[in-house]
Design a protein around this motif. Structure first.
Motif, short mmCIF file in Angstrom:
data_model
loop_
_atom_site.label_atom_id
_atom_site.label_comp_id
_atom_site.label_asym_id
_atom_site.label_seq_id
_atom_site.Cartn_x
_atom_site.Cartn_y
_atom_site.Cartn_z
N SER A 35 0.82 -1.21 0.00
CA SER A 35 0.00 0.00 0.00
C SER A 35 0.86 1.27 0.00
O SER A 35 0.37 2.35 -0.27
CB SER A 35 -0.95 0.01 1.20
N LEU A 36 2.14 1.15 0.31
CA LEU A 36 3.03 2.30 0.31
C LEU A 36 3.58 2.62 -1.08
O LEU A 36 4.14 3.69 -1.29
CB LEU A 36 4.22 2.06 1.25
N PHE A 37 3.45 1.70 -2.02
CA PHE A 37 4.05 1.86 -3.33
C PHE A 37 3.00 1.70 -4.42
O PHE A 37 2.04 0.96 -4.26
CB PHE A 37 5.13 0.80 -3.56
N ASP A 38 3.24 2.33 -5.57
CA ASP A 38 2.37 2.05 -6.70
C ASP A 38 2.85 0.76 -7.35
O ASP A 38 3.94 0.26 -7.05
CB ASP A 38 2.31 3.22 -7.69
N LYS A 39 2.07 0.23 -8.22
CA LYS A 39 2.37 -1.09 -8.79
C LYS A 39 3.69 -1.12 -9.56
O LYS A 39 4.36 -2.14 -9.59
CB LYS A 39 1.22 -1.54 -9.67
N LYS A 40 4.10 0.00 -10.12
CA LYS A 40 5.36 0.04 -10.86
C LYS A 40 6.57 -0.07 -9.95
O LYS A 40 7.62 -0.55 -10.35
CB LYS A 40 5.45 1.33 -11.69
N GLN A 41 6.43 0.39 -8.72
CA GLN A 41 7.55 0.37 -7.79
C GLN A 41 7.65 -0.94 -7.00
O GLN A 41 8.71 -1.22 -6.44
CB GLN A 41 7.42 1.52 -6.79
N ILE A 42 6.59 -1.70 -6.96
CA ILE A 42 6.58 -2.91 -6.12
C ILE A 42 7.67 -3.89 -6.53
O ILE A 42 8.38 -4.41 -5.67
CB ILE A 42 5.19 -3.57 -6.13
N LEU A 43 7.84 -4.13 -7.82
CA LEU A 43 8.90 -5.06 -8.25
C LEU A 43 10.28 -4.54 -7.90
O LEU A 43 11.11 -5.30 -7.40
CB LEU A 43 8.81 -5.34 -9.75
N LEU A 44 10.53 -3.27 -8.13
CA LEU A 44 11.84 -2.70 -7.80
C LEU A 44 12.14 -2.86 -6.31
O LEU A 44 13.19 -3.36 -5.92
CB LEU A 44 11.90 -1.22 -8.20
N TRP A 45 11.21 -2.42 -5.48
CA TRP A 45 11.43 -2.48 -4.03
C TRP A 45 11.39 -3.91 -3.51
O TRP A 45 12.23 -4.32 -2.71
CB TRP A 45 10.41 -1.61 -3.31
N GLY A 46 10.39 -4.68 -3.94
CA GLY A 46 10.18 -6.02 -3.39
C GLY A 46 11.19 -7.05 -3.84
O GLY A 46 11.50 -7.98 -3.10
#
Length: 145
Positions: A35-46
């Motif tokens: 919920s802290l990230f948009d879907k585009k950032q989830i892969l980068l961060w996760g």
């Protein structure tokens, strides 16, 4: 292929099982870290940033520090005291954004990450495993929401 490599392959194969267990056992309507990230950032961060930073901190610093203090004592077969204590801390810190049941689903893979850190005497295998577990979670559980 040696035992260590077969065990590592089994740990990789277990990632989808962990993700499916989470999906089947936990409600999916509670907001999590995503919920802290948009879907585009989830892969980068996760898949890249979190595994790298968490493994450097937990396996690279904390587990090594505890291992030095406990003289690499093994409590449960191949599991060292340092690995167990580090994994407990790692799982507890994940409760900030996840449900209580999540502690089990983080603790067990954390033991696996720590085990391979010790087997390979470096953190790269644990970083790769952590990234693969997170990728499976994002792809399988995230897509089931």
């Amino acid at each position: 292929m040696g035992k260590r490599e077969r065990d590592y392959g089994a740990a990789l194969i277990a990632a989808p099982v962990v993700c499916l267990t989470y999906y089947l056992c936990c409600t999916t309507d509670t907001p999590g870290i995503e919920s802290l990230f948009d879907k585009k950032q989830i892969l980068l961060w996760g898949v890249i940033i979190f595994p790298l930073v968490e493994e450097l901190a937990f396996r690279g610093v904390i587990q090594e520090f505890i291992a030095a203090k406990t003289k690499r004592l093994h409590l449960l077969g191949s599991l060292s005291a340092a690995n167990i204590l580090t994994s407990l801390l790692f799982a507890a810190l994940h409760l900030v954004y996840h449900q209580a049941f999540w502690i089990i689903l983080v603790f067990i893979p954390s033991l696996v990450f720590g085990y391979f850190k010790e087997q390979y005497q470096g953190i790269l295998p644990s970083i790769i495993l952590h990234a693969f577990y997170n990728l499976n979670f994002i792809l399988f559980v995230g897509s089931l929401r």
